[in-house]
Motif scaffolding. Structure first.
Motif, PDB file in Angstrom:
ATOM      1  N   LEU A   9      40.584  39.423  36.231  1.00 14.64           N
ATOM      2  CA  LEU A   9      42.333  38.577  36.262  1.00 14.64           C
ATOM      3  C   LEU A   9      42.566  39.904  35.484  1.00 14.64           C
ATOM      4  O   LEU A   9      44.473  40.195  36.500  1.00 14.64           O
ATOM      5  CB  LEU A   9      42.382  37.482  35.274  1.00 14.64           C
ATOM      6  N   ILE A  10      42.003  40.911  34.524  1.00 13.62           N
ATOM      7  CA  ILE A  10      42.692  41.575  34.613  1.00 13.62           C
ATOM      8  C   ILE A  10      43.455  42.571  35.468  1.00 13.62           C
ATOM      9  O   ILE A  10      44.404  43.137  35.249  1.00 13.62           O
ATOM     10  CB  ILE A  10      42.503  42.901  33.175  1.00 13.62           C
ATOM     11  N   GLY A  11      42.725  43.151  36.282  1.00 17.57           N
ATOM     12  CA  GLY A  11      42.907  44.129  37.275  1.00 17.57           C
ATOM     13  C   GLY A  11      44.130  43.429  38.075  1.00 17.57           C
ATOM     14  O   GLY A  11      44.865  44.409  38.799  1.00 17.57           O
ATOM     15  N   GLU A  12      44.216  42.332  38.192  1.00 18.26           N
ATOM     16  CA  GLU A  12      44.959  41.638  38.670  1.00 18.26           C
ATOM     17  C   GLU A  12      46.450  41.715  38.156  1.00 18.26           C
ATOM     18  O   GLU A  12      47.036  41.667  39.235  1.00 18.26           O
ATOM     19  CB  GLU A  12      44.182  40.152  38.669  1.00 18.26           C
ATOM     20  N   PHE A  13      46.648  41.603  36.950  1.00 17.37           N
ATOM     21  CA  PHE A  13      47.451  41.607  36.546  1.00 17.37           C
ATOM     22  C   PHE A  13      48.089  43.137  36.941  1.00 17.37           C
ATOM     23  O   PHE A  13      49.014  43.352  36.836  1.00 17.37           O
ATOM     24  CB  PHE A  13      46.533  41.895  34.677  1.00 17.37           C
ATOM     25  N   LEU A  88      36.592  39.169  45.163  1.00 19.32           N
ATOM     26  CA  LEU A  88      36.555  39.390  43.528  1.00 19.32           C
ATOM     27  C   LEU A  88      36.102  37.986  42.402  1.00 19.32           C
ATOM     28  O   LEU A  88      35.075  38.207  41.837  1.00 19.32           O
ATOM     29  CB  LEU A  88      37.664  40.846  43.019  1.00 19.32           C
ATOM     30  N   TRP A  89      36.734  37.261  42.524  1.00 23.09           N
ATOM     31  CA  TRP A  89      37.200  36.270  41.615  1.00 23.09           C
ATOM     32  C   TRP A  89      36.032  35.094  42.108  1.00 23.09           C
ATOM     33  O   TRP A  89      35.107  35.112  41.820  1.00 23.09           O
ATOM     34  CB  TRP A  89      38.145  35.212  42.119  1.00 23.09           C
ATOM     35  N   TRP A  90      35.613  35.020  43.600  1.00 24.31           N
ATOM     36  CA  TRP A  90      34.264  34.241  43.675  1.00 24.31           C
ATOM     37  C   TRP A  90      32.841  34.774  43.261  1.00 24.31           C
ATOM     38  O   TRP A  90      32.633  33.540  42.876  1.00 24.31           O
ATOM     39  CB  TRP A  90      34.422  34.597  45.413  1.00 24.31           C
ATOM     40  N   ALA A  91      33.069  36.206  43.620  1.00 24.42           N
ATOM     41  CA  ALA A  91      31.843  37.424  43.134  1.00 24.42           C
ATOM     42  C   ALA A  91      31.576  37.240  41.474  1.00 24.42           C
ATOM     43  O   ALA A  91      30.778  36.425  40.590  1.00 24.42           O
ATOM     44  CB  ALA A  91      31.878  38.620  43.519  1.00 24.42           C
TER      45      ALA A  91
END
Length: 118
Positions: A9-13, A88-91
């Motif tokens: 989530l921080i990477g997505e931010f 990445l979220w799934w993993a």
């Protein structure tokens, strides 16, 4: 699970912030609209870091992944980046649960092997 999901989530931010900068170049979009949408999505990323282990946290994360992929209609590169972050979220969810289960097993083994002090 919290650590892996929060890292994603921080990477997505940051990716959402950079996508906002790219979207600003589109003459058809108002800067206020771009930053309102980007800001809300960035806020949700940070908020979900705390909510990910709560009820519905993972489902909200999936909704964010779908929105990230859909943002590719505005910034085409986001189709690719959104798919990467969805993977990445799934993993993070899948392997995070396995890590949590392993930690619980190790804690239970440590508790059972510790002699009781009487």
């Amino acid at each position: 699970m919290r650590t892996l999901c929060s890292s994603t989530l921080i990477g997505e931010f940051f990716v959402i912030g950079f996508a906002g900068l790219v979207a600003m170049k589109d003459p058809d979009l108002a800067m206020s609209t771009v930053w309102t949408v980007s800001g809300i999505a960035m806020f949700l990323c940070v908020l979900l870091c705390g909510l990910v282990t709560g009820p519905g946290g993972v489902a909200l994360g999936w909704a964010l992944q779908i929105a990230l992929i859909a943002s590719g209609f505005i910034v085409p590169t986001m189709f690719f980046l959104g798919a990467i972050f969805a993977a990445l979220w799934w993993a993070s969810v899948h392997y995070g649960k396995k890590v949590d289960e392993a930690k619980a097993r190790f804690a239970a083994q440590a508790d059972s092997s510790t002699p009781d002090a009487a």
